[in-house]
Design a protein around this motif. Structure first.
Motif, PDB file in Angstrom:
ATOM      1  N   LEU A 184      -1.166  10.200   2.426  1.00 12.59           N
ATOM      2  CA  LEU A 184      -2.261  10.795   1.830  1.00 12.59           C
ATOM      3  C   LEU A 184      -3.575   9.673   1.512  1.00 12.59           C
ATOM      4  CD1 LEU A 184      -0.173  12.506  -1.085  1.00 12.59           C
ATOM      5  CD2 LEU A 184      -1.311  13.629   0.916  1.00 12.59           C
ATOM      6  N   MET A 185      -4.612  10.148   1.764  1.00 15.00           N
ATOM      7  CA  MET A 185      -5.883   9.147   1.642  1.00 15.00           C
ATOM      8  C   MET A 185      -6.967   9.879   0.783  1.00 15.00           C
ATOM      9  SD  MET A 185      -6.303   7.102   5.085  1.00 15.00           S
ATOM     10  CE  MET A 185      -4.815   5.995   5.627  1.00 15.00           C
ATOM     11  N   GLU A 186      -7.637   9.013   0.165  1.00 17.12           N
ATOM     12  CA  GLU A 186      -8.797   9.865  -1.041  1.00 17.12           C
ATOM     13  C   GLU A 186     -10.089   8.846  -1.079  1.00 17.12           C
ATOM     14  OE1 GLU A 186      -9.605  11.611  -5.105  1.00 17.12           O
ATOM     15  OE2 GLU A 186      -7.747  11.865  -4.254  1.00 17.12           O
ATOM     16  N   ASN A 187     -11.105   9.105  -0.060  1.00 24.33           N
ATOM     17  CA  ASN A 187     -12.396   8.241  -0.375  1.00 24.33           C
ATOM     18  C   ASN A 187     -12.187   6.896   0.193  1.00 24.33           C
ATOM     19  OD1 ASN A 187     -13.802  10.422  -1.273  1.00 24.33           O
ATOM     20  ND2 ASN A 187     -13.324  10.040  -3.361  1.00 24.33           N
ATOM     21  N   VAL A 188     -11.152   6.531   1.181  1.00 24.71           N
ATOM     22  CA  VAL A 188     -11.097   5.461   1.576  1.00 24.71           C
ATOM     23  C   VAL A 188     -11.804   5.185   2.928  1.00 24.71           C
ATOM     24  CG1 VAL A 188      -8.852   5.143   0.682  1.00 24.71           C
ATOM     25  CG2 VAL A 188      -8.694   5.746   3.120  1.00 24.71           C
ATOM     26  N   ILE A 189     -11.949   3.654   3.560  1.00 23.92           N
ATOM     27  CA  ILE A 189     -12.436   3.482   4.673  1.00 23.92           C
ATOM     28  C   ILE A 189     -11.636   2.853   5.619  1.00 23.92           C
ATOM     29  CG2 ILE A 189     -14.204   2.120   5.806  1.00 23.92           C
ATOM     30  CD1 ILE A 189     -16.125   2.732   3.324  1.00 23.92           C
TER      31      ILE A 189
ATOM     32  N   MET B  92       0.627  -1.434  -0.058  1.00 24.05           N
ATOM     33  CA  MET B  92      -0.044  -0.070  -0.217  1.00 24.05           C
ATOM     34  C   MET B  92       0.629   1.374  -0.042  1.00 24.05           C
ATOM     35  SD  MET B  92      -1.816   0.171   3.959  1.00 24.05           S
ATOM     36  CE  MET B  92      -0.753   0.859   5.247  1.00 24.05           C
ATOM     37  N   ASP B  93       2.058   1.295  -0.392  1.00 21.38           N
ATOM     38  CA  ASP B  93       2.737   2.317  -0.698  1.00 21.38           C
ATOM     39  C   ASP B  93       2.251   3.395  -1.567  1.00 21.38           C
ATOM     40  OD1 ASP B  93       4.622   1.528   1.112  1.00 21.38           O
ATOM     41  OD2 ASP B  93       6.053   0.987  -0.247  1.00 21.38           O
ATOM     42  N   SER B  94       1.561   2.834  -2.727  1.00 16.36           N
ATOM     43  CA  SER B  94       0.915   3.534  -3.575  1.00 16.36           C
ATOM     44  C   SER B  94       0.057   2.744  -4.321  1.00 16.36           C
ATOM     45  CB  SER B  94       1.925   4.227  -4.617  1.00 16.36           C
ATOM     46  OG  SER B  94       1.201   4.939  -5.531  1.00 16.36           O
ATOM     47  N   LEU B  95      -1.048   2.833  -3.792  1.00 12.91           N
ATOM     48  CA  LEU B  95      -2.165   2.228  -4.410  1.00 12.91           C
ATOM     49  C   LEU B  95      -3.591   2.895  -4.666  1.00 12.91           C
ATOM     50  CD1 LEU B  95      -3.310  -0.762  -4.615  1.00 12.91           C
ATOM     51  CD2 LEU B  95      -4.164  -0.809  -2.256  1.00 12.91           C
ATOM     52  N   THR B  96      -3.925   2.493  -5.914  1.00 12.99           N
ATOM     53  CA  THR B  96      -5.529   3.246  -6.407  1.00 12.99           C
ATOM     54  C   THR B  96      -6.333   2.247  -6.788  1.00 12.99           C
ATOM     55  OG1 THR B  96      -4.192   5.335  -6.921  1.00 12.99           O
ATOM     56  CG2 THR B  96      -6.423   5.041  -7.874  1.00 12.99           C
ATOM     57  N   VAL B  97      -7.415   2.230  -6.381  1.00 12.36           N
ATOM     58  CA  VAL B  97      -8.362   1.153  -6.777  1.00 12.36           C
ATOM     59  C   VAL B  97      -9.731   1.944  -7.489  1.00 12.36           C
ATOM     60  CG1 VAL B  97      -9.866  -0.712  -6.134  1.00 12.36           C
ATOM     61  CG2 VAL B  97      -7.556  -0.350  -5.148  1.00 12.36           C
ATOM     62  N   SER B  98     -10.103   1.723  -8.548  1.00 14.07           N
ATOM     63  CA  SER B  98     -11.226   2.271  -9.251  1.00 14.07           C
ATOM     64  C   SER B  98     -12.476   2.062  -8.634  1.00 14.07           C
ATOM     65  CB  SER B  98     -11.266   2.283 -10.544  1.00 14.07           C
ATOM     66  OG  SER B  98     -12.388   2.747 -11.372  1.00 14.07           O
ATOM     67  N   PHE B  99     -13.371   3.027  -8.391  1.00  8.32           N
ATOM     68  CA  PHE B  99     -14.741   2.633  -7.840  1.00  8.32           C
ATOM     69  C   PHE B  99     -15.589   1.953  -9.359  1.00  8.32           C
ATOM     70  CE2 PHE B  99     -13.596   5.581  -4.715  1.00  8.32           C
ATOM     71  CZ  PHE B  99     -14.134   4.974  -3.412  1.00  8.32           C
ATOM     72  N   ARG B 100     -15.402   2.520 -10.474  1.00  2.81           N
ATOM     73  CA  ARG B 100     -16.173   2.054 -11.436  1.00  2.81           C
ATOM     74  C   ARG B 100     -16.024   0.444 -11.837  1.00  2.81           C
ATOM     75  NH1 ARG B 100     -15.679   3.890 -16.051  1.00  2.81           N
ATOM     76  NH2 ARG B 100     -13.472   4.813 -16.009  1.00  2.81           N
TER      77      ARG B 100
ATOM     78  N   THR C 100     -13.927  -4.229  -4.310  1.00  5.43           N
ATOM     79  CA  THR C 100     -13.469  -3.457  -3.097  1.00  5.43           C
ATOM     80  C   THR C 100     -12.233  -4.384  -2.657  1.00  5.43           C
ATOM     81  OG1 THR C 100     -15.550  -2.780  -2.436  1.00  5.43           O
ATOM     82  CG2 THR C 100     -13.801  -2.871  -0.598  1.00  5.43           C
ATOM     83  N   VAL C 101     -11.158  -3.603  -2.436  1.00  4.83           N
ATOM     84  CA  VAL C 101      -9.677  -4.029  -1.963  1.00  4.83           C
ATOM     85  C   VAL C 101      -9.799  -3.943  -0.363  1.00  4.83           C
ATOM     86  CG1 VAL C 101      -7.176  -4.242  -2.216  1.00  4.83           C
ATOM     87  CG2 VAL C 101      -8.517  -4.042  -4.280  1.00  4.83           C
ATOM     88  N   GLY C 102      -9.174  -4.913   0.253  1.00  2.00           N
ATOM     89  CA  GLY C 102      -9.089  -4.923   1.760  1.00  2.00           C
ATOM     90  C   GLY C 102      -7.683  -4.865   2.177  1.00  2.00           C
ATOM     91  N   ILE C 103      -7.140  -4.035   3.163  1.00  3.96           N
ATOM     92  CA  ILE C 103      -5.701  -4.360   3.549  1.00  3.96           C
ATOM     93  C   ILE C 103      -5.951  -4.492   4.976  1.00  3.96           C
ATOM     94  CG2 ILE C 103      -3.663  -3.110   4.142  1.00  3.96           C
ATOM     95  CD1 ILE C 103      -4.163  -1.494   1.554  1.00  3.96           C
ATOM     96  N   ARG C 104      -5.606  -5.898   5.448  1.00  2.12           N
ATOM     97  CA  ARG C 104      -5.755  -6.235   6.968  1.00  2.12           C
ATOM     98  C   ARG C 104      -4.331  -5.976   7.666  1.00  2.12           C
ATOM     99  NH1 ARG C 104      -9.580  -9.689   8.696  1.00  2.12           N
ATOM    100  NH2 ARG C 104      -9.914 -10.496   6.428  1.00  2.12           N
TER     101      ARG C 104
ATOM    102  N   ARG D 176     -11.453   2.549  -3.954  1.00  2.61           N
ATOM    103  CA  ARG D 176     -12.473   1.524  -3.096  1.00  2.61           C
ATOM    104  C   ARG D 176     -11.429   0.558  -2.298  1.00  2.61           C
ATOM    105  NH1 ARG D 176     -17.338  -1.074  -4.337  1.00  2.61           N
ATOM    106  NH2 ARG D 176     -17.442  -0.007  -6.404  1.00  2.61           N
ATOM    107  N   ILE D 177     -10.909   1.197  -0.863  1.00  2.00           N
ATOM    108  CA  ILE D 177     -10.166   0.395  -0.272  1.00  2.00           C
ATOM    109  C   ILE D 177     -10.752   0.527   1.097  1.00  2.00           C
ATOM    110  CG2 ILE D 177      -7.685   0.358   0.449  1.00  2.00           C
ATOM    111  CD1 ILE D 177      -6.742   1.799  -1.946  1.00  2.00           C
TER     112      ILE D 177
END
Length: 408
Positions: free
Chosen positions: A255-260, A210-218, A222-226, A240-241
C-alpha cells in the motif's frame, strides 16, 4: 401583657448555620456558573478564531490558485487579507513534490498550519496535440475523439487498419486546428526537478524499516529509503517518502499513498493498487488490472507500457525521442487500459484504449503482428476531463492551480 422573646431568639440562632450553609452553596453554584460561562465564552472565542483562521486560509488558497506567481502572495512577510486585522496575515510556502506542488499555509499566530497538494487546472477543450510532420493522421477502428484537436497540416483521414475500417464518430471540422512542429514547452527542467528531489532528502533509511511507515508532510522532513533491486511487498508506506533504487518491483500486497519512487526500471505487478509518482530513467511497466490511484504519475526516459485493464490517474510522461535507426514504440497502451489526466510522449506512441484528459504526442504509430502503420490512431477514445489536475511544468493546462487534496 408583654411576653418574653427568648424562645424565638433561640430558634433564629439555631437556623443561622443552615442559612450560612445554603448561602455558601448558592455562592459556590454561582461561582461555578460564572466559571462555566467564562469557559464557554473562551471556547466560543477560540472557536470563532479557529473558524476565522480557516476562512483566511481558504481565501489565500483561492488567491493563490488564480495568481500562483504573484509576488505579494509569496512574500516572506506573509499576505495580510485585511489591513485592520493583523491576525488575517497568512504565510505561504511552496515546494515541488514530483510533478505536483506542496503548498503550505500558516496563520500569523500559528493557530492553523495546513498543507495542500496542487496541480494545474486542465484546459478542458484541448484533448489532442500531434506534432506537425505534414502527414495526415489516419483514424481506424472504433476511434472517437472529443474536444479541440490540434493536428498536422493535412488533417485526418478516415481509413482502415488491415480490413478494419473506421467505425467511430465523424469529427466536426471546427474541432480541428493546426498544430506546431514542436511540442508545447520543453521539458528540459524535468531532470533538474528529479535531481533536486533526491538532494532534498533529510535522512536515508534501510528497507527493513518500511513495513509500516508514515511521514507527515506538514511537520516532517523528507525521508529516503535506498535500495538496489528489490521487490516491495507487505508494507504500508504513506507521506513524504522517496524510494530510490535501480530496479524496483511493486507487489499487490503493498500500500502506498503520495510517495515517490525513483529508479532505472519500475514494475507495478498485476492487481496492485497504489498512489505514487514513478520516475524511471528507462522503463515503467504497469501490469494487468493494476491501478495507480489519483494523484499518481509516471515519468520515464525511454518506455512506458500500460497492461490490459490497467488504470493510471494523473499523468504519463515519456521523454525519449524517436529512434533514428529503428521504429519502436516509446509508449504502448492496451486496448482495455485507461488513463485519466495527461499523456505526453516525445517519441512514438501506440495509443489505444481510453485517455480522459489530454494527449500530447510527437508521433503516433500502430504496431501489429505483421508490421506497423505510421500516423495512425486505432481503437482509441479521447474524452474531456475537467476534474483531474494536470502536472506542473509539462506544457498543458491553464495558468491557474487546482487543489488535489489536503495532506497531513
Amino acid at each position: 401583657m408583654i411576653r418574653p422573646l427568648a424562645k424565638n431568639v433561640s430558634c433564629n440562632a439555631a437556623a443561622l448555620p443552615m442559612v450560612i450553609a445554603v448561602s455558601i452553596i448558592l455562592l459556590i453554584l454561582l461561582l461555578g456558573l460564572l466559571s462555566l460561562w467564562g469557559q464557554e465564552t473562551q471556547y466560543l472565542k477560540e472557536l470563532q478564531r479557529y473558524r476565522q483562521a480557516q476562512a483566511d486560509i481558504k481565501s489565500i488558497s483561492a488567491l493563490y490558485r488564480y495568481y500562483p506567481d504573484q509576488e505579494e502572495i509569496l512574500a516572506g512577510e506573509g499576505y495580510c487579507l485585511y489591513d485592520t486585522i493583523p491576525e488575517s496575515r497568512v504565510f505561504l510556502r511552496r515546494e515541488p513534490w514530483g510533478f505536483y506542488e506542496l503548498v503550505y499555509f500558516t496563520t500569523a499566530d500559528s493557530l492553523l498550519s495546513v498543507c495542500c497538494l496542487m496541480g494545474t487546472e486542465p484546459d478542458v477543450e484541448q484533448t489532442l496535440f500531434i506534432a506537425d510532420k505534414h502527414a495526415a493522421t489516419t483514424l481506424a477502428g472504433v476511434t472517437n475523439l472529443q474536444g479541440t484537436l490540434r493536428l498536422p497540416q493535412n488533417g485526418i483521414i478516415y481509413g482502415r487498419m488491415s480490413s478494419d475500417f473506421f467505425r467511430g464518430n465523424m469529427i466536426p471540422q471546427q474541432s480541428i486546428l493546426r498544430s506546431d512542429k514542436q511540442l508545447p514547452q520543453s521539458l528540459r527542467n524535468i531532470q533538474t526537478r528529479s535531481d533536486s528531489m533526491a538532494k532534498n532528502v533529510a535522512s536515508w533509511m534501510s528497507p527493513e524499516f518500511m513495513d509500516s511507515l508514515t511521514v507527515s508532510f506538514r511537520i516532517s522532513p523528507t525521508v529516503g529509503i535506498r535500495m538496489d533491486r528489490a521487490m516491495i511487498s507487505n508494507c504500508n508506506i504513506r507521506g513524504r517518502i522517496i524510494l530510490l533504487g535501480d530496479e524496483l518491483q511493486i507487489d499487490s500486497t503493498c500500500l502506498m499513498e503520495n510517495v515517490i519512487l525513483m529508479a532505472r526500471k519500475i514494475t507495478v505487478n498485476s492487481d496492485s493498487r497504489i498512489a505514487a509518482q514513478l520516475f524511471a530513467s528507462d522503463t515503467v511497466l504497469i501490469g494487468p488490472r493494476a491501478c495507480l490511484e489519483y494523484p499518481s504519475g509516471i515519468c520515464a526516459g525511454r518506455f512506458v507500457e500500460l497492461g490490459e485493464r490497467s488504470e493510471v490517474n494523473g499523468y504519463v510522461v515519456v521523454r525519449d525521442a524517436p529512434s533514428q535507426t529503428k521504429v519502436q514504440p516509446n509508449y504502448r497502451q492496451a486496448r482495455t487500459a485507461r488513463l485519466r489526466g495527461l499523456l505526453r510522449v516525445e517519441g512514438i506512441a501506440q495509443l489505444q484504449g481510453i485517455v480522459s484528459g489530454c494527449a500530447i504526442l510527437q508521433q503516433v504509430t500502430y504496431f501489429s503482428s505483421h508490421g506497423y502503420y505510421e500516423n495512425m490512431l486505432y481503437d482509441c477514445t479521447l474524452l474531456k476531463n475537467p476534474v483531474t489536475a494536470m502536472p506542473i511544468d509539462c506544457g498543458v493546462g491553464t495558468d491557474h492551480r487546482m487543489e488535489i487534496e489536503w495532506v497531513n
